[in-house]
Structure formats: structure tokens, C-alpha cells
Design a protein around this motif. Structure first.
Motif, PDB file in Angstrom:
ATOM      1  N   MET A 155       0.851  -1.175   0.000  1.00 27.41           N
ATOM      2  CA  MET A 155       0.000   0.000   0.000  1.00 27.41           C
ATOM      3  C   MET A 155       0.901   1.244   0.000  1.00 27.41           C
ATOM      4  O   MET A 155       1.824   1.360   0.785  1.00 27.41           O
ATOM      5  N   SER A 156       0.627   2.174  -0.886  1.00 29.53           N
ATOM      6  CA  SER A 156       1.440   3.381  -0.980  1.00 29.53           C
ATOM      7  C   SER A 156       1.182   4.297   0.212  1.00 29.53           C
ATOM      8  O   SER A 156       0.164   4.184   0.895  1.00 29.53           O
ATOM      9  N   GLU A 157       2.124   5.210   0.467  1.00 32.70           N
ATOM     10  CA  GLU A 157       1.960   6.135   1.593  1.00 32.70           C
ATOM     11  C   GLU A 157       0.711   6.988   1.427  1.00 32.70           C
ATOM     12  O   GLU A 157       0.010   7.277   2.393  1.00 32.70           O
ATOM     13  N   GLU A 158       0.410   7.375   0.198  1.00 25.65           N
ATOM     14  CA  GLU A 158      -0.790   8.172  -0.058  1.00 25.65           C
ATOM     15  C   GLU A 158      -2.052   7.410   0.354  1.00 25.65           C
ATOM     16  O   GLU A 158      -2.951   7.959   0.980  1.00 25.65           O
ATOM     17  N   ASN A 159      -2.111   6.120   0.018  1.00 26.91           N
ATOM     18  CA  ASN A 159      -3.262   5.292   0.394  1.00 26.91           C
ATOM     19  C   ASN A 159      -3.327   5.084   1.900  1.00 26.91           C
ATOM     20  O   ASN A 159      -4.404   5.072   2.482  1.00 26.91           O
ATOM     21  N   ILE A 160      -2.176   4.885   2.527  1.00 22.93           N
ATOM     22  CA  ILE A 160      -2.126   4.702   3.981  1.00 22.93           C
ATOM     23  C   ILE A 160      -2.670   5.941   4.677  1.00 22.93           C
ATOM     24  O   ILE A 160      -3.479   5.850   5.595  1.00 22.93           O
ATOM     25  N   MET A 161      -2.240   7.115   4.253  1.00 20.81           N
ATOM     26  CA  MET A 161      -2.659   8.360   4.894  1.00 20.81           C
ATOM     27  C   MET A 161      -4.148   8.625   4.666  1.00 20.81           C
ATOM     28  O   MET A 161      -4.799   9.231   5.506  1.00 20.81           O
ATOM     29  N   ALA A 162      -4.694   8.172   3.553  1.00 19.95           N
ATOM     30  CA  ALA A 162      -6.112   8.402   3.262  1.00 19.95           C
ATOM     31  C   ALA A 162      -7.020   7.396   3.971  1.00 19.95           C
ATOM     32  O   ALA A 162      -8.202   7.660   4.165  1.00 19.95           O
ATOM     33  N   ASP A 163      -6.467   6.278   4.377  1.00 18.90           N
ATOM     34  CA  ASP A 163      -7.245   5.228   5.029  1.00 18.90           C
ATOM     35  C   ASP A 163      -7.502   5.586   6.491  1.00 18.90           C
ATOM     36  O   ASP A 163      -6.589   5.616   7.301  1.00 18.90           O
ATOM     37  N   GLU A 164      -8.761   5.853   6.829  1.00 15.55           N
ATOM     38  CA  GLU A 164      -9.108   6.268   8.185  1.00 15.55           C
ATOM     39  C   GLU A 164      -8.861   5.186   9.229  1.00 15.55           C
ATOM     40  O   GLU A 164      -8.718   5.480  10.404  1.00 15.55           O
ATOM     41  N   SER A 165      -8.809   3.938   8.808  1.00 19.08           N
ATOM     42  CA  SER A 165      -8.613   2.853   9.763  1.00 19.08           C
ATOM     43  C   SER A 165      -7.135   2.490   9.963  1.00 19.08           C
ATOM     44  O   SER A 165      -6.808   1.604  10.738  1.00 19.08           O
ATOM     45  N   GLN A 166      -6.253   3.185   9.264  1.00 19.77           N
ATOM     46  CA  GLN A 166      -4.819   2.908   9.367  1.00 19.77           C
ATOM     47  C   GLN A 166      -4.304   3.305  10.747  1.00 19.77           C
ATOM     48  O   GLN A 166      -4.616   4.382  11.242  1.00 19.77           O
ATOM     49  N   VAL A 167      -3.512   2.436  11.362  1.00 21.03           N
ATOM     50  CA  VAL A 167      -2.942   2.718  12.676  1.00 21.03           C
ATOM     51  C   VAL A 167      -1.434   2.510  12.619  1.00 21.03           C
ATOM     52  O   VAL A 167      -0.955   1.508  12.098  1.00 21.03           O
ATOM     53  N   GLN A 168      -0.714   3.471  13.147  1.00 17.46           N
ATOM     54  CA  GLN A 168       0.743   3.393  13.245  1.00 17.46           C
ATOM     55  C   GLN A 168       1.074   3.348  14.730  1.00 17.46           C
ATOM     56  O   GLN A 168       0.371   3.925  15.558  1.00 17.46           O
ATOM     57  N   HIS A 169       2.155   2.674  15.090  1.00 16.77           N
ATOM     58  CA  HIS A 169       2.554   2.552  16.482  1.00 16.77           C
ATOM     59  C   HIS A 169       4.012   2.953  16.619  1.00 16.77           C
ATOM     60  O   HIS A 169       4.818   2.659  15.755  1.00 16.77           O
ATOM     61  N   MET A 170       4.347   3.656  17.711  1.00 19.18           N
ATOM     62  CA  MET A 170       5.743   4.018  17.947  1.00 19.18           C
ATOM     63  C   MET A 170       5.995   4.309  19.419  1.00 19.18           C
ATOM     64  O   MET A 170       5.075   4.542  20.188  1.00 19.18           O
ATOM     65  N   PHE A 171       7.253   4.280  19.772  1.00 25.58           N
ATOM     66  CA  PHE A 171       7.711   4.641  21.105  1.00 25.58           C
ATOM     67  C   PHE A 171       8.544   5.909  20.970  1.00 25.58           C
ATOM     68  O   PHE A 171       9.370   6.012  20.066  1.00 25.58           O
ATOM     69  N   LEU A 172       8.328   6.869  21.859  1.00 30.55           N
ATOM     70  CA  LEU A 172       9.060   8.131  21.826  1.00 30.55           C
ATOM     71  C   LEU A 172       9.642   8.442  23.193  1.00 30.55           C
ATOM     72  O   LEU A 172       8.979   8.273  24.214  1.00 30.55           O
ATOM     73  N   HIS A 173      10.871   8.913  23.195  1.00 29.42           N
ATOM     74  CA  HIS A 173      11.508   9.443  24.405  1.00 29.42           C
ATOM     75  C   HIS A 173      11.364  10.959  24.296  1.00 29.42           C
ATOM     76  O   HIS A 173      11.812  11.560  23.326  1.00 29.42           O
ATOM     77  N   VAL A 174      10.710  11.573  25.282  1.00 25.77           N
ATOM     78  CA  VAL A 174      10.406  13.004  25.229  1.00 25.77           C
ATOM     79  C   VAL A 174      10.981  13.701  26.452  1.00 25.77           C
ATOM     80  O   VAL A 174      10.776  13.257  27.579  1.00 25.77           O
ATOM     81  N   GLU A 175      11.697  14.790  26.217  1.00 32.27           N
ATOM     82  CA  GLU A 175      12.257  15.593  27.301  1.00 32.27           C
ATOM     83  C   GLU A 175      11.769  17.022  27.162  1.00 32.27           C
ATOM     84  O   GLU A 175      11.800  17.594  26.081  1.00 32.27           O
ATOM     85  N   SER A 176      11.300  17.572  28.277  1.00 34.52           N
ATOM     86  CA  SER A 176      10.936  18.988  28.322  1.00 34.52           C
ATOM     87  C   SER A 176      11.729  19.618  29.451  1.00 34.52           C
ATOM     88  O   SER A 176      12.510  18.946  30.116  1.00 34.52           O
ATOM     89  N   SER A 177      11.513  20.899  29.699  1.00 28.58           N
ATOM     90  CA  SER A 177      12.266  21.585  30.746  1.00 28.58           C
ATOM     91  C   SER A 177      11.937  21.060  32.137  1.00 28.58           C
ATOM     92  O   SER A 177      12.746  21.179  33.046  1.00 28.58           O
ATOM     93  N   ASP A 178      10.765  20.459  32.318  1.00 30.07           N
ATOM     94  CA  ASP A 178      10.369  20.012  33.653  1.00 30.07           C
ATOM     95  C   ASP A 178      10.047  18.530  33.772  1.00 30.07           C
ATOM     96  O   ASP A 178       9.668  18.058  34.841  1.00 30.07           O
ATOM     97  N   ALA A 179      10.189  17.737  32.697  1.00 30.67           N
ATOM     98  CA  ALA A 179       9.863  16.314  32.774  1.00 30.67           C
ATOM     99  C   ALA A 179      10.577  15.522  31.687  1.00 30.67           C
ATOM    100  O   ALA A 179      10.954  16.065  30.651  1.00 30.67           O
ATOM    101  N   VAL A 180      10.740  14.234  31.974  1.00 27.46           N
ATOM    102  CA  VAL A 180      11.261  13.282  30.997  1.00 27.46           C
ATOM    103  C   VAL A 180      10.278  12.124  30.978  1.00 27.46           C
ATOM    104  O   VAL A 180       9.867  11.641  32.033  1.00 27.46           O
ATOM    105  N   CYS A 181       9.879  11.695  29.782  1.00 27.10           N
ATOM    106  CA  CYS A 181       8.935  10.576  29.714  1.00 27.10           C
ATOM    107  C   CYS A 181       9.184   9.723  28.483  1.00 27.10           C
ATOM    108  O   CYS A 181       9.877  10.121  27.555  1.00 27.10           O
ATOM    109  N   MET A 182       8.608   8.529  28.531  1.00 27.71           N
ATOM    110  CA  MET A 182       8.579   7.630  27.386  1.00 27.71           C
ATOM    111  C   MET A 182       7.120   7.471  27.014  1.00 27.71           C
ATOM    112  O   MET A 182       6.275   7.240  27.887  1.00 27.71           O
TER     113      MET A 182
END
Length: 86
Positions: A1-28
Motif C-alpha cells: 500500500m502506498s503512503e498516499e493510500n495509507i494516509m487516506a485510510d481512516e482505519s490505518q494505525v501506526q505505532h511508535m515509542f518516543l523518548h520526550v524531554e521537556s524543561s520540567d519532565a522526561v517521559c517515554m
């Protein structure tokens, strides 16, 4: 499936893990949702001064944390499980 089709598909789900740092907190974040919504979420965090780095399930699993929260948003938004350091 092309990226254009993926983005247009309302049922498409992507999953990821993010490490986020701000001035007052660190989270995953364990996030899932439509790719547009995830991009919007990451952009919003960066725009608000956060440092965001893509991570892995292993890093999420071994991340030392003070508290854990779960937030579930509406359709096409993100399911977020966050681990925070004080």
C-alpha cells in the motif's frame, strides 16, 4: 500500500515509542493512532519546546519511571501510555 493510500485510510494505525524531554519532565510514550495524528502530536511537542527521539519497545520496557498514566483519545487520535520521571 502506498503512503498516499495509507494516509487516506481512516482505519490505518501506526505505532511508535518516543523518548520526550521537556524543561520540567522526561517521559517515554507508547503511542498509536492514525499517521496524520501522530505527526501532529510530535510536531506539537517539538513546537512547545520538547526534545523528541524515536525509541524502541525495549527502551520503553526498561525505562525507570516515577509514575505511569494511560490516556485514550477520540477516533483517529492517539492512545498514549506514558512513563514519567519526576
Amino acid at each position: 500500500m502506498s503512503e498516499e493510500n495509507i494516509m487516506a485510510d481512516e482505519s490505518q494505525v501506526q505505532h511508535m515509542f518516543l523518548h520526550v524531554e521537556s524543561s520540567d519532565a522526561v517521559c517515554m510514550l507508547n503511542i498509536a493512532g492514525h499517521p496524520y495524528r501522530l505527526r501532529e502530536l510530535v510536531f506539537m511537542m517539538i513546537e512547545n519546546g520538547c526534545r523528541v527521539v524515536k525509541s524502541s519497545a525495549e527502551a520503553y520496557k526498561t525505562f525507570d519511571f516515577d509514575k505511569e498514566t494511560v490516556e485514550v483519545y477520540d477516533f483517529l487520535t492517539s492512545i498514549i501510555k506514558a512513563k514519567f520521571l519526576p
